[in-house]
Design a protein around this motif. Sequence first.
Motif, PDB file in Angstrom:
ATOM      1  N   THR A  10      22.018   2.103  43.203  1.00 12.97           N
ATOM      2  CA  THR A  10      20.968   2.700  42.377  1.00 12.97           C
ATOM      3  C   THR A  10      20.504   1.671  41.347  1.00 12.97           C
ATOM      4  N   VAL A  11      19.199   1.659  41.108  1.00  9.09           N
ATOM      5  CA  VAL A  11      18.610   0.764  40.111  1.00  9.09           C
ATOM      6  C   VAL A  11      17.707   1.587  39.203  1.00  9.09           C
ATOM      7  N   ASP A  12      17.999   1.575  37.908  1.00 11.13           N
ATOM      8  CA  ASP A  12      17.197   2.322  36.940  1.00 11.13           C
ATOM      9  C   ASP A  12      16.134   1.416  36.318  1.00 11.13           C
ATOM     10  N   VAL A  61      18.476   3.651  45.989  1.00 12.82           N
ATOM     11  CA  VAL A  61      17.697   4.618  45.217  1.00 12.82           C
ATOM     12  C   VAL A  61      17.202   3.930  43.950  1.00 12.82           C
ATOM     13  N   LEU A  62      15.891   3.848  43.817  1.00 11.34           N
ATOM     14  CA  LEU A  62      15.272   3.273  42.625  1.00 11.34           C
ATOM     15  C   LEU A  62      14.692   4.395  41.780  1.00 11.34           C
ATOM     16  N   ALA A  63      14.692   4.211  40.478  1.00 15.37           N
ATOM     17  CA  ALA A  63      14.074   5.183  39.577  1.00 15.37           C
ATOM     18  C   ALA A  63      13.209   4.441  38.573  1.00 15.37           C
ATOM     19  N   GLY A  64      12.017   4.978  38.328  1.00 18.13           N
ATOM     20  CA  GLY A  64      11.120   4.334  37.380  1.00 18.13           C
ATOM     21  C   GLY A  64      10.024   5.270  36.925  1.00 18.13           C
ATOM     22  N   LEU A  65       9.217   4.794  36.011  1.00 13.65           N
ATOM     23  CA  LEU A  65       8.102   5.585  35.509  1.00 13.65           C
ATOM     24  C   LEU A  65       7.042   5.762  36.590  1.00 13.65           C
ATOM     25  N   CYS A  66       6.136   6.688  36.363  1.00  8.58           N
ATOM     26  CA  CYS A  66       5.045   6.914  37.306  1.00  8.58           C
ATOM     27  C   CYS A  66       4.294   5.604  37.541  1.00  8.58           C
ATOM     28  N   GLY A  67       3.988   5.328  38.792  1.00  7.60           N
ATOM     29  CA  GLY A  67       3.294   4.098  39.143  1.00  7.60           C
ATOM     30  C   GLY A  67       4.213   2.955  39.508  1.00  7.60           C
ATOM     31  N   ALA A  68       5.523   3.126  39.305  1.00  8.24           N
ATOM     32  CA  ALA A  68       6.470   2.041  39.588  1.00  8.24           C
ATOM     33  C   ALA A  68       6.528   1.723  41.080  1.00  8.24           C
TER      34      ALA A  68
END
Length: 410
Positions: free
Chosen positions: A170-172, A202-209
């Motif tokens: 996972t990458v935040d 699994v990547l997580a980011g702000l909208c548009g990432a």
Amino acid sequence: MYICYTSTMCILVILVVELRFYMNRGIQMPRQNPFTPMFGGKPQHFFGRSLELNIVKHAIADGNSPYRVIFVTGNRGCGKTALLEQFSITAREAGWTTVDVHSAHASEDIVRRLAGADQRTVERVAAHEAFGLSAGHVGISESNRYDGRALTDVLVAASEKRKRGGVFITVDEAQKIPESDMENICAAVQMTLRKGFPVMLVLAGLCGAKEKISSYKGCTFMQRAYDIRLGSLGVDEARSAFAGMLDLTGFVTCGEEELEYLCACSYGYPYLIQLLGYYLVEAAGVSHPRGHTAVTKGLVDEADLSARVDFRANVIEPSVGDFGPGMTAYLEAIVDGVGEDGRSSTGGAARAIGKSAQQCAPYRARLIERGTIVPAGYGYVRLNIPHLRSYFTEEDTGKLSDDGARIWNY
């Protein structure tokens, strides 16, 4: 067995002594607040997101699942980091090796974690160039350097050695990952999957990432990642979260009408749920230091005032504070044009700032990409962040300078 029994008895004795200490002095035992409005941290108790958790459970169990690469996006405070942690816990319980890293030096950190599991360091050793071509090999050494370019070799090697389970990464804060770093990660995961080894990213980011990362030259692979777009919880999930968490306090009770009001004030937004719940429990403890406290609309309103100040500072201002004058004016016009159905006309917003709809099209596209607004039928949009309307229409009462002006009459 004897040691275990003795340890248990010691704990019980300590608890009894502590209880007598408070009772003999007429002091109320410290009350627990289960809500955790700590931004970007792991909450004490996780709630909701059962659909998303089931998706990951399915991907872990099924090697042919289309959910082996996932991109989680959403606005600040929607619970991306908390959900990533739950994903990792789920994978770990299934026997997978979990590697959780942040955006800074992500590929290097993954190499460090995987290589460190064997107490070894993997580094890329460049070979001599010959005839205009370069080659390389992977060496094991005692060096403290970790090269992200070795990630493919390390990930494949780690996967080969596993007899059961796989590697779960996972990458935040994915929107902050440098392009070269992201290319290393994509290449490694793609090759490991190609070899048939169980690996999940699994990547997580702000909208548009996701759109940003997918545009990188070596990351078109991410266009096929499964989208999980987070927002508010469903009504039933929000109600269940409040009811369950308030029950954990042991002293706060909430009737159905008050529970519905509490849910309405939270908009089902995870960070607002944590804020409202936290300030509500604190207010309940102050108003009734002893015994049980029944939630009233007055207590909810008191908690809501404090929650709004924090939400404004931690979510709204970082979300819209970097907009230029033109986009800010357009967004304000959209806010002013919100009707009873919650929609706002983009054409009306353009006219309000003296521009054509075509001239404002880039503003609209950018606001949608940032998750500030969402389409709501041809020519209409909806606001996508709680309290955004009040941010532009109400006075900010959460700043110390405002309080000073009122108290001292500058």
